[in-house]
Motif scaffolding. Structure first.
Motif, short mmCIF file in Angstrom:
data_model
loop_
_atom_site.label_atom_id
_atom_site.label_comp_id
_atom_site.label_asym_id
_atom_site.label_seq_id
_atom_site.Cartn_x
_atom_site.Cartn_y
_atom_site.Cartn_z
N VAL A 55 0.81 -1.22 0.00
CA VAL A 55 0.00 0.00 0.00
C VAL A 55 0.84 1.26 0.00
O VAL A 55 0.38 2.32 -0.41
CB VAL A 55 -0.99 0.02 1.19
N SER A 56 2.09 1.18 0.44
CA SER A 56 2.96 2.36 0.44
C SER A 56 3.77 2.47 -0.84
O SER A 56 4.74 3.22 -0.92
CB SER A 56 3.90 2.34 1.66
N ASP A 57 3.36 1.70 -1.88
CA ASP A 57 4.01 1.72 -3.19
C ASP A 57 5.46 1.24 -3.13
O ASP A 57 6.30 1.70 -3.88
CB ASP A 57 3.91 3.12 -3.81
N THR A 58 5.73 0.34 -2.21
CA THR A 58 7.06 -0.27 -2.08
C THR A 58 6.98 -1.69 -2.63
O THR A 58 6.08 -2.45 -2.27
CB THR A 58 7.50 -0.31 -0.61
N LEU A 59 7.92 -2.02 -3.50
CA LEU A 59 7.92 -3.36 -4.06
C LEU A 59 8.43 -4.35 -3.02
O LEU A 59 9.45 -4.12 -2.38
CB LEU A 59 8.84 -3.42 -5.29
N GLN A 60 7.70 -5.43 -2.84
CA GLN A 60 8.10 -6.51 -1.94
C GLN A 60 8.52 -7.69 -2.82
O GLN A 60 7.72 -8.20 -3.60
CB GLN A 60 6.94 -6.92 -1.03
N LEU A 61 9.77 -8.09 -2.68
CA LEU A 61 10.31 -9.21 -3.44
C LEU A 61 10.41 -10.41 -2.52
O LEU A 61 11.10 -10.37 -1.51
CB LEU A 61 11.69 -8.87 -4.01
N GLY A 90 15.96 -4.76 -13.31
CA GLY A 90 16.44 -6.11 -13.08
C GLY A 90 17.73 -6.16 -12.29
O GLY A 90 17.95 -7.08 -11.50
N GLU A 91 18.60 -5.17 -12.47
CA GLU A 91 19.88 -5.15 -11.75
C GLU A 91 19.66 -5.06 -10.24
O GLU A 91 20.35 -5.72 -9.47
CB GLU A 91 20.77 -3.99 -12.21
N ASN A 92 18.69 -4.24 -9.82
CA ASN A 92 18.40 -4.11 -8.39
C ASN A 92 17.82 -5.40 -7.82
O ASN A 92 18.17 -5.82 -6.71
CB ASN A 92 17.43 -2.96 -8.14
N ILE A 93 16.94 -6.03 -8.57
CA ILE A 93 16.36 -7.30 -8.13
C ILE A 93 17.45 -8.36 -8.07
O ILE A 93 17.52 -9.14 -7.12
CB ILE A 93 15.20 -7.73 -9.06
N PHE A 94 18.35 -8.34 -9.06
CA PHE A 94 19.43 -9.31 -9.08
C PHE A 94 20.34 -9.15 -7.85
O PHE A 94 20.78 -10.15 -7.27
CB PHE A 94 20.27 -9.20 -10.36
N LYS A 95 20.63 -7.92 -7.46
CA LYS A 95 21.47 -7.70 -6.27
C LYS A 95 20.86 -8.34 -5.03
O LYS A 95 21.55 -8.98 -4.24
CB LYS A 95 21.69 -6.20 -6.04
N GLU A 96 19.55 -8.18 -4.85
CA GLU A 96 18.88 -8.79 -3.70
C GLU A 96 18.88 -10.32 -3.83
O GLU A 96 19.09 -11.03 -2.85
CB GLU A 96 17.45 -8.27 -3.57
N PHE A 97 18.67 -10.80 -5.04
CA PHE A 97 18.71 -12.23 -5.31
C PHE A 97 20.09 -12.79 -4.97
O PHE A 97 20.22 -13.80 -4.27
CB PHE A 97 18.37 -12.47 -6.78
#
Length: 188
Positions: A55-61, A90-97
């Protein structure tokens, strides 16, 4: 619950004082430690990633790990939840991955499948998560993992552009039926 505590010569204030001693970070660390120990035994593992916006427009992965050991025992756990703010290429998601793989001491070679929701930041073979995974896997001379898309997301995308309610409705009905049997309120 208060009546149960009173009947056992406890009062609710005393109970709450004991709850204050629980250290939730220690509990979380213990769970991570257990998964790390189990991950050491993986012959192969699979990753399932899903993203949603709160709801706060934050992506939850959300990152789930499913591993198989030499005895064909399957271990499946929610390994991590990451909050990503702003744009999420994708680069940001990959870093968390990648941080999650490091956290659990997992290497590229036993990674056999990656399942995503099919978004461009996940599936783009150049700059998306899949592209980043392929680049890192190639640098270790391991085989590329198979990439799958969640069937519900696929069907939702198809019915968005095609008038095929007879395709989506049975799938949603099946999923809802299965979920209704796993809900606590369904157990009587």
């Amino acid at each position: 619950m208060s009546a149960l505590l009173d009947s056992a010569n406890y009062d609710i204030d005393n109970f709450n004082e004991h709850l204050d001693f629980l250290d939730y970070e220690d509990i979380g660390s213990n769970i991570v430690s257990q998964l790390k120990d189990r991950a050491k035994e993986f012959e192969y593992f699979f990753i399932v990633l899903d993203e949603s916006t709160d709801v706060s427009d934050t992506l939850q992965l959300l990152l789930f790990i499913r591993g198989v050991n030499i005895n064909f025992e399957v271990i499946e756990e929610l390994a991590s939840v990451h909050s990503l703010h702003g744009t999420t290429p994708g680069e940001n998601i990959f870093k968390e991955f990648e941080n999650s793989l490091i956290q659990y001491n997992l290497e590229w070679k036993p990674l056999k499948f990656v399942t995503t929701d099919g978004g461009k930041n996940m599936c783009d073979v150049e700059n998306g998560l899949v592209g980043q995974i392929y680049k890192d896997v190639e640098s270790t001379e391991s085989s590329k993992p198979m990439v799958l898309h969640c069937i519900i997301h696929q069907q939702a995308l198809c019915t968005k552009y095609l008038d095929l309610p007879h395709v989506m409705q049975p799938a949603l009905s099946t999923v809802n039926f299965i979920r209704s049997w796993t809900q606590p309120s369904a157990i009587t």
